[in-house]
Design a protein around this motif. Sequence first.
Motif, PDB file in Angstrom:
ATOM      1  N   TRP A 231      32.507  89.710  61.934  1.00 14.94           N
ATOM      2  CA  TRP A 231      32.940  88.950  61.233  1.00 14.94           C
ATOM      3  C   TRP A 231      33.133  88.735  59.851  1.00 14.94           C
ATOM      4  O   TRP A 231      33.741  87.702  59.119  1.00 14.94           O
ATOM      5  CB  TRP A 231      32.802  87.759  62.322  1.00 14.94           C
ATOM      6  N   LYS A 235      35.179  87.427  57.783  1.00 11.98           N
ATOM      7  CA  LYS A 235      35.936  86.273  56.876  1.00 11.98           C
ATOM      8  C   LYS A 235      34.341  85.547  56.298  1.00 11.98           C
ATOM      9  O   LYS A 235      33.166  86.024  55.986  1.00 11.98           O
ATOM     10  CB  LYS A 235      35.959  85.023  58.697  1.00 11.98           C
ATOM     11  N   CYS A 238      30.985  83.769  55.937  1.00 17.04           N
ATOM     12  CA  CYS A 238      31.043  83.027  57.134  1.00 17.04           C
ATOM     13  C   CYS A 238      29.851  82.037  57.555  1.00 17.04           C
ATOM     14  O   CYS A 238      29.893  81.770  58.662  1.00 17.04           O
ATOM     15  CB  CYS A 238      32.119  83.524  58.162  1.00 17.04           C
TER      16      CYS A 238
END
Length: 512
Positions: A231, A235, A238
Amino acid sequence: MVIKWRNWALPTAPLVLVLLAATGCTSTSDAPAEPTGTPATSGAHSTSVARVCAKPAAGPTKAPAGAVTIDPAVVGDLAAKTRSNPPNTTFWLRPGKHRLEPDRYAQVMAKEGNTYLGAPGAVLDGQKTNNYAFSGTARNVTIRYLTVQGFVAPNNEGVVNHDMADGWVIEHATIQYNSGAGLMAGAHQQVRASCLRGNGQYGMNAYKTGDSIKGLVVEGNEVVGNNTDDWERRKPGCGCTGGIKFWAVNGADIRGNWVHDNRGAGLWADNNNNDFRIENNVLEANDGAALMYETSYNAVIRNNTIRRNNWVEGRKYAARGDDFPYATIYVSEAGGEPRVRARTDKIEIYRNVLENNWSGITLWENADRFCNSPANTSTGYCTLLVKKTGRCTQPAIATAPLYADCRWKTQRVDIHGNRFVLDTSVVKCTVECGRMAVLANYGTYPDWSPYKGKRVAEAITLKQRNRWHDNVYRGPWSFIADDPGRKLDSGQWQGPPYRQDTGSTFAPRAGG
């Protein structure tokens, strides 16, 4: 739930555990053992963990008296029988692959006091179709001996205990190969002797709407290979990845776990956590830090074996020429606070063995991160000392008590009795991989900040009772104070004005 590193320019059933000795560098050899991928023990102390994923405990071969039997040949049988039976019912899932209806939102809505037991070979499979396995707000649900896999929860959501209900017990379970988090958490939840493996985001996301998790127990689990969906790449920044993430948890015991080979951090406590005991774990071969304790309070971190962590992320930043001391234990705007009730009033890090990680312990404060600052990535949150975030504005924030209380402070951190081992031939590094650090940035932002300049850097380094002492160092360690450009040898580190590592011993040519 985002981390911003810096701004430079500016009573339960007994557990049957398979124990493995955790071995590291001995006190007699300068040649440490090559990484084996299995837990190991150091000469300083022994840490035992359950190798749960390879040898899961088997459930009952017959339905217990009074239990409702679930048939894997009947699609949706588990959800249907949960709906048609009263609370406090025990369900026994026969061997085989159990499926829910082929609908995204088909799920088991547990009732209070329900127990779900898996027979040997019982699997609840989401078929890459269902988002959630067990949901609802019912309290005191138990899941044992069951494999839950193939569910596709969205980012930041979880498959088991999706709605963060309180009092759940997850024991001898295997929660694997799901998207999102394998498991969410509620207050007084117990996760024991379970395998949290290969989930897309986290093994467990210990977050509850309303920030009401307390009394969390995570014991004897194997947490391995999570964040398969990477992730941080999808992103950037994040701060939403790793083995287990904790958010605003008040009281947690994290013990006897094997947390390894996760993409990102192994354990990450982020935002107003308090009163953690992290002990007798083996934390190894995680891509990032073994442990991050961020904008949080009061913890004991002891008797852990921590080895071969942060190789991927540490090497990545070094290759970019980034001189920030990315660490294996990273304490960021977190410290001891006597006014916040806990079992300790400091962060105490002791009797751990850190072997062949990319760097050691970094104590850090972002001078620009405080209540109401745009640099506070925990948007809308303030410290536990200030109930109304709006108070932290000018002119009140510039004077006592808000000047101190509106900022998360890295203070009262006591690092002692640890063994730090570094063999650069094992880590395969030549620079920037053997550092201890205590530092902050030069405050610049926002324009109304009362923390501009060097005042935070001077406080964390010299005034906030952050101490290393009585440790053992083997290998070429260096020390950073104030800012990453101030690299010290052991003599400078021990001398004025820092006076760190009193009573510690250094063997810079030894690597094992």
